[in-house]
Design a protein around this motif. Structure first.
Motif, PDB file in Angstrom:
ATOM      1  N   THR A 111      26.219  30.369 -27.230  1.00 16.89           N
ATOM      2  CA  THR A 111      25.030  30.959 -26.625  1.00 16.89           C
ATOM      3  C   THR A 111      25.042  32.461 -26.895  1.00 16.89           C
ATOM      4  O   THR A 111      26.089  33.053 -27.198  1.00 16.89           O
ATOM      5  CB  THR A 111      24.984  30.700 -25.117  1.00 16.89           C
ATOM      6  OG1 THR A 111      26.127  31.313 -24.503  1.00 16.89           O
ATOM      7  CG2 THR A 111      24.989  29.194 -24.824  1.00 16.89           C
TER       8      THR A 111
ATOM      9  N   LYS B 299      24.842  34.976 -24.947  1.00 15.08           N
ATOM     10  CA  LYS B 299      25.711  35.728 -24.042  1.00 15.08           C
ATOM     11  C   LYS B 299      27.167  35.655 -24.493  1.00 15.08           C
ATOM     12  O   LYS B 299      27.866  36.678 -24.549  1.00 15.08           O
ATOM     13  CB  LYS B 299      25.574  35.178 -22.624  1.00 15.08           C
ATOM     14  CG  LYS B 299      26.423  35.917 -21.597  1.00 15.08           C
ATOM     15  CD  LYS B 299      26.220  35.349 -20.202  1.00 15.08           C
ATOM     16  CE  LYS B 299      27.072  36.086 -19.181  1.00 15.08           C
ATOM     17  NZ  LYS B 299      26.880  35.503 -17.807  1.00 15.08           N
TER      18      LYS B 299
ATOM     19  N   ASP C 258      20.120  31.455 -24.574  1.00 12.13           N
ATOM     20  CA  ASP C 258      20.897  31.125 -23.380  1.00 12.13           C
ATOM     21  C   ASP C 258      20.230  30.099 -22.483  1.00 12.13           C
ATOM     22  O   ASP C 258      20.907  29.446 -21.685  1.00 12.13           O
ATOM     23  CB  ASP C 258      21.141  32.395 -22.542  1.00 12.13           C
ATOM     24  CG  ASP C 258      22.132  33.328 -23.204  1.00 12.13           C
ATOM     25  OD1 ASP C 258      23.164  32.833 -23.690  1.00 12.13           O
ATOM     26  OD2 ASP C 258      21.882  34.541 -23.240  1.00 12.13           O
ATOM     27  N   SER C 259      18.905  29.922 -22.590  1.00 16.67           N
ATOM     28  CA  SER C 259      18.234  29.153 -21.546  1.00 16.67           C
ATOM     29  C   SER C 259      17.213  28.123 -22.003  1.00 16.67           C
ATOM     30  O   SER C 259      16.933  27.180 -21.267  1.00 16.67           O
ATOM     31  CB  SER C 259      17.531  30.130 -20.581  1.00 16.67           C
ATOM     32  OG  SER C 259      16.604  30.931 -21.295  1.00 16.67           O
TER      33      SER C 259
END
Length: 380
Positions: free
Chosen positions: A153, A155, A358-359
């Protein structure tokens, strides 16, 4: 950061525009039961004697190569020995992999005995890897829950040291990753394939993992003993270099099963993921005459959806399923005598496929332009 959703390799020829218009992330208009129904019933039959014949074939080949190397013991012959023996180690791994899936036979004891024997000889902890590989199949294409070459990801990627980024995405370092993965998994994941108390395993699986670790330790101790008997240099030539070639085969093949297609393929998370959609992001590859040597492991889409099918039925099962899969099946590019054509897909994917969002529920690999600029490898 750049969203690298463009083709890895410039499309050409008839039909490419249609391919570009096809959305591989769209929910397929068929069910997995329809694919299953299209596959002839005999493709599901496991013949233990036929499976054992492949083991016999590979063991004979490994033994013959070893005897030939000892006989000639010349620097002219060693490079040929390393290439062929490393490939045979990889073929042995694939048969042990089949034991782990239960596609080798219907007998769990036979699968376990053969799997432990084959995998231990090439320093793979059979049950530890079998269990994590089962996790990979059950969660293929899932950003967080998959286990093999899982996307980072954004992050996690941004928190990596620059040196770690270089090592992960620059040839040749990633093609030697497998031993490190066995010990410590991938960035963002914890645990070891050797530790029975790793979060990879349930309480009930600890004994199985311990047995495999002990088998691995026994093999490693045997290799150390032989190094004292015949000398470390001779052991390096006979076993060490073929082992590294095997690792290269494993890392390249497993990576290209899920990365490096001409057009970017999706990864999923949350409600967007299901078993069928995840499995359809798998890619078949052609390895020319090596297909037979490594037991058609490149015929991978149907294997991922139905890992119970023996490897010697995968080609037929795939041909039967194509009518149902339609555009969701991507015909592999034909190989020459040696699959050099795959190098460009491997290198370009490692240059461009760095991290995912990330989402979002459906994600594609994105590119870190700074890392891309610093890369010294490029295939057009």
């Amino acid at each position: 950061m750049v969203k690298a959703s463009e083709p890895l390799h410039a499309p050409n020829g008839a039909g490419r525009e249609e391919e570009a218009d096809f959305d591989p992330s769209a929910p397929p208009p068929f069910k997995i039961a329809e694919i299953r129904a299209a596959i002839p019933s005999h493709c599901w039959v496991k013949n233990p004697w036929k499976s054992l014949s492949y083991v016999f074939r590979d063991v004979v080949a490994v033994t013959a190569l070893l005897a030939t190397a000892l006989h000639f013991n010349s620097w002219f012959f060693w490079p040929f020995y390393w290439a062929f023996q490393g490939t045979m180690f990889w073929a042995i791994f694939v048969l042990g992999h089949d034991c782990g899936h239960g596609s080798f036979s219907n007998g769990s004891k036979l699968n376990s005995i053969v799997g432990h024997t084959l995998h231990s000889t090439i320093l793979v902890p059979y049950n530890g890897w079998r269990i994590s590989h089962r996790t990979h199949h059950q969660n293929h294409g899932h950003v967080e829950n998959d286990e093999s070459w899982v996307p980072l990801t954004e992050k996690i990627y941004k928190n990596l040291e620059p040196t770690t980024k270089k090592l992960r995405f620059t040839i040749p370092f990633p093609i030697f990753a497998f031993p490190f993965y066995l010990w410590n998994r991938s960035p963002g994941k914890e645990g070891s394939h050797f530790n029975p108390y790793s979060n990879l395993f349930s309480h009930k699986e600890r004994k199985d993992v311990l047995i495999s670790t002990l088998c691995w330790v026994t093999m490693f101790a045997l290799l150390l003993y032989l190094s004292f008997v015949i000398g470390p240099i001779q052991m390096l030539k006979l076993y060490g270099v073929p082992y590294l070639i095997f690792v290269v085969w494993l890392d390249i093949v497993t990576y290209l099963h899920h990365h490096g297609y001409k057009q970017k393929l999706p990864w999923y998370r949350g409600k967007e993921w299901n078993y069928l959609r995840g499995g359809l992001t798998t890619v078949d590859r052609d390895y020319g005459w090596i297909n037979d040597i490594h037991h058609d492991i490149g015929t991978h889409v149907i294997h991922h959806l139905f890992p119970q099918i023996p490897h010697y039925h995968l080609v037929e099962a795939t041909k039967a399923a194509k009518a149902v899969l339609g555009k969701y099946y991507r015909e592999p590019e034909k190989s020459g005598p040696i699959p050099f054509h795959l190098i460009k897909y491997l290198v370009n994917s490692l240059r461009q496929d760095h991290f995912v969002s990330d989402s979002e529920g459906i994600v594609y690999y994105e590119t870190d332009p700074q890392l891309l600029r610093s890369s010294w490898t490029k295939f057009d």
